[in-house]
Write a protein that holds these residues in place. Sequence first.
Motif, PDB file in Angstrom:
ATOM      1  N   VAL A  88      -3.518  31.237  40.971  1.00 48.09           N
ATOM      2  CA  VAL A  88      -3.643  30.213  39.929  1.00 48.09           C
ATOM      3  C   VAL A  88      -2.269  29.853  39.385  1.00 48.09           C
ATOM      4  CG1 VAL A  88      -4.584  29.707  37.648  1.00 48.09           C
ATOM      5  CG2 VAL A  88      -5.980  30.941  39.311  1.00 48.09           C
ATOM      6  N   ALA A  89      -1.444  30.881  39.131  1.00 47.60           N
ATOM      7  CA  ALA A  89      -0.083  30.635  38.648  1.00 47.60           C
ATOM      8  C   ALA A  89       0.720  29.829  39.663  1.00 47.60           C
ATOM      9  CB  ALA A  89       0.616  31.966  38.360  1.00 47.60           C
ATOM     10  N   ALA A  90       0.592  30.175  40.948  1.00 46.62           N
ATOM     11  CA  ALA A  90       1.320  29.465  42.000  1.00 46.62           C
ATOM     12  C   ALA A  90       0.882  28.003  42.080  1.00 46.62           C
ATOM     13  CB  ALA A  90       1.101  30.155  43.342  1.00 46.62           C
ATOM     14  N   ASP A  91      -0.418  27.752  41.967  1.00 47.58           N
ATOM     15  CA  ASP A  91      -0.922  26.376  42.027  1.00 47.58           C
ATOM     16  C   ASP A  91      -0.373  25.535  40.877  1.00 47.58           C
ATOM     17  OD1 ASP A  91      -2.341  26.881  44.305  1.00 47.58           O
ATOM     18  OD2 ASP A  91      -4.251  27.226  43.280  1.00 47.58           O
ATOM     19  N   ILE A 111       3.961  35.526  43.617  1.00 50.07           N
ATOM     20  CA  ILE A 111       3.690  34.127  43.265  1.00 50.07           C
ATOM     21  C   ILE A 111       4.347  33.200  44.280  1.00 50.07           C
ATOM     22  CG2 ILE A 111       4.074  32.324  41.547  1.00 50.07           C
ATOM     23  CD1 ILE A 111       3.976  34.500  39.389  1.00 50.07           C
ATOM     24  N   GLN A 112       5.603  33.494  44.637  1.00 53.03           N
ATOM     25  CA  GLN A 112       6.346  32.646  45.562  1.00 53.03           C
ATOM     26  C   GLN A 112       5.648  32.552  46.920  1.00 53.03           C
ATOM     27  OE1 GLN A 112       9.488  31.046  44.632  1.00 53.03           O
ATOM     28  NE2 GLN A 112       8.746  29.856  46.383  1.00 53.03           N
ATOM     29  N   GLU A 113       5.108  33.668  47.388  1.00 52.39           N
ATOM     30  CA  GLU A 113       4.423  33.690  48.673  1.00 52.39           C
ATOM     31  C   GLU A 113       3.195  32.789  48.671  1.00 52.39           C
ATOM     32  OE1 GLU A 113       3.464  37.659  49.702  1.00 52.39           O
ATOM     33  OE2 GLU A 113       5.533  38.277  50.098  1.00 52.39           O
ATOM     34  N   LEU A 114       2.583  32.630  47.497  1.00 60.02           N
ATOM     35  CA  LEU A 114       1.346  31.861  47.406  1.00 60.02           C
ATOM     36  C   LEU A 114       1.588  30.381  47.122  1.00 60.02           C
ATOM     37  CD1 LEU A 114      -0.777  34.427  45.376  1.00 60.02           C
ATOM     38  CD2 LEU A 114      -1.128  33.765  47.756  1.00 60.02           C
TER      39      LEU A 114
END
Length: 328
Positions: A195-198, A226-229
Motif C-alpha cells: 500500500v505504501a509503495a502504491d 517498499i522499493q522492491e514493491l
Amino acid sequence: MDGPERAAVLLMSLGEDEAAKVMKHMNAREVQKVGAAMASLSNITTEQASGVLDDFISEAGEQTSLGVGADEYLRKTLINALGEDKANSLMDRIVVGGSTQGLDALKWMDARAVAEIIRLEHPQIIAIVLSHLDSDQAAEVLGQLSDRIRPDVIMRIASLDGIQPSAIRELDNIMEKQFSGNSNIKSSEVGGAKVAADMLNFLDSSDEEAIMEIVREHDEVLGDKIQELMFVFDNLVDVDDRGMQQLLREVASDQLSTAMKGASPDVQDKIFRNMSRRAAEMLKEDIEAMGPVKLSDVESAQKEILATARALADSGRISLGGKGDEYV
C-alpha cells in the motif's frame, strides 16, 4: 483520447438512464475521473465516437461473465459452508479494502479537504485513513501534508499488519465529527508495504525520493521492501507483449513521446517492438522533433502511463509481471 475520455464518450452515447446504471457500479475515484472527462468533452467527431464504440464491442466480446458478482457468490457459499458469523469473519480477511461508512465518505472528497480533516491527527491515524483510500487519492492527500510528517506516515502504512475492529470503530467516530455516516465495520486489514509503495508511485519523483531517503535512514530493511514493491517506468519491460499492446492503445501519443524521452533503451525497444513499423517510425520522429524536454514533464508523463498500467492490471486486462507475480 485517454481512458476516462473514452469511457465518457461511451457513457454519453448510451443515454442518461443507461449511463446512470453503469456508474452505480463504479467507485468514487472512477466517477470523479469519468465525470470530469464528460464535463470537458467537446467537438467529438462521428469517427471518434464510432472508434470508441467499436473498441468497446471488440473488448466486450472477449469477456465472459465469470467474476461478475464474485463477492456475493463467495459470501453465500461461505455462509452455507461455515455459518454466517464465521463466513463474515473470513470475508473480512479475503475482501481487503472494506471500510466504515464514514471512511468511505472520504473517497468522494477533494484531497485538500481530506488533508485538512486529518492533518492534526496522530500519524498512526493518518496512516490508517490513507490506507483506506485508493492509492492515487492517498498520494494526493499525502502531498498536501507537511514534509516533516510524510516519511513517518509512509513507514507506519508499510508497517500496518491488521487492526482491531474496535480501533476502526473509534476512527470512524473521529471522522463522524466532520461528517455524518453509519458505522458498519467490514474489514480490519489495512496498510502494508505494498500500500505504501502504491502511494509513492503516484507522488512526484522528488517527493518520492525525499520520503524514501528518510525512511531508509530510520529503517533500511523496510525501505528496501517498499522499493522492491514499487512499480517504475523501467518495469514496463516485464509486461508481456499482449499487455504492452493493450497499454499502448490506452495512452495518448503526445504523452507517450514525452515519456519516452527519459526511458531506458530496454523500455524503448519494448515499446517500439509492440507497435506497427509505421507507428514506431512516427513515434521516433516525434521524439526527435521535440528537442529538450523538462525532466518534470517527462516524469509526469511516465507517472500517468504507469497509472494507466496499474488500472489495467487491477481490472485484470494486463499483468505487470516482475517480482509481484509468481507462477507454478
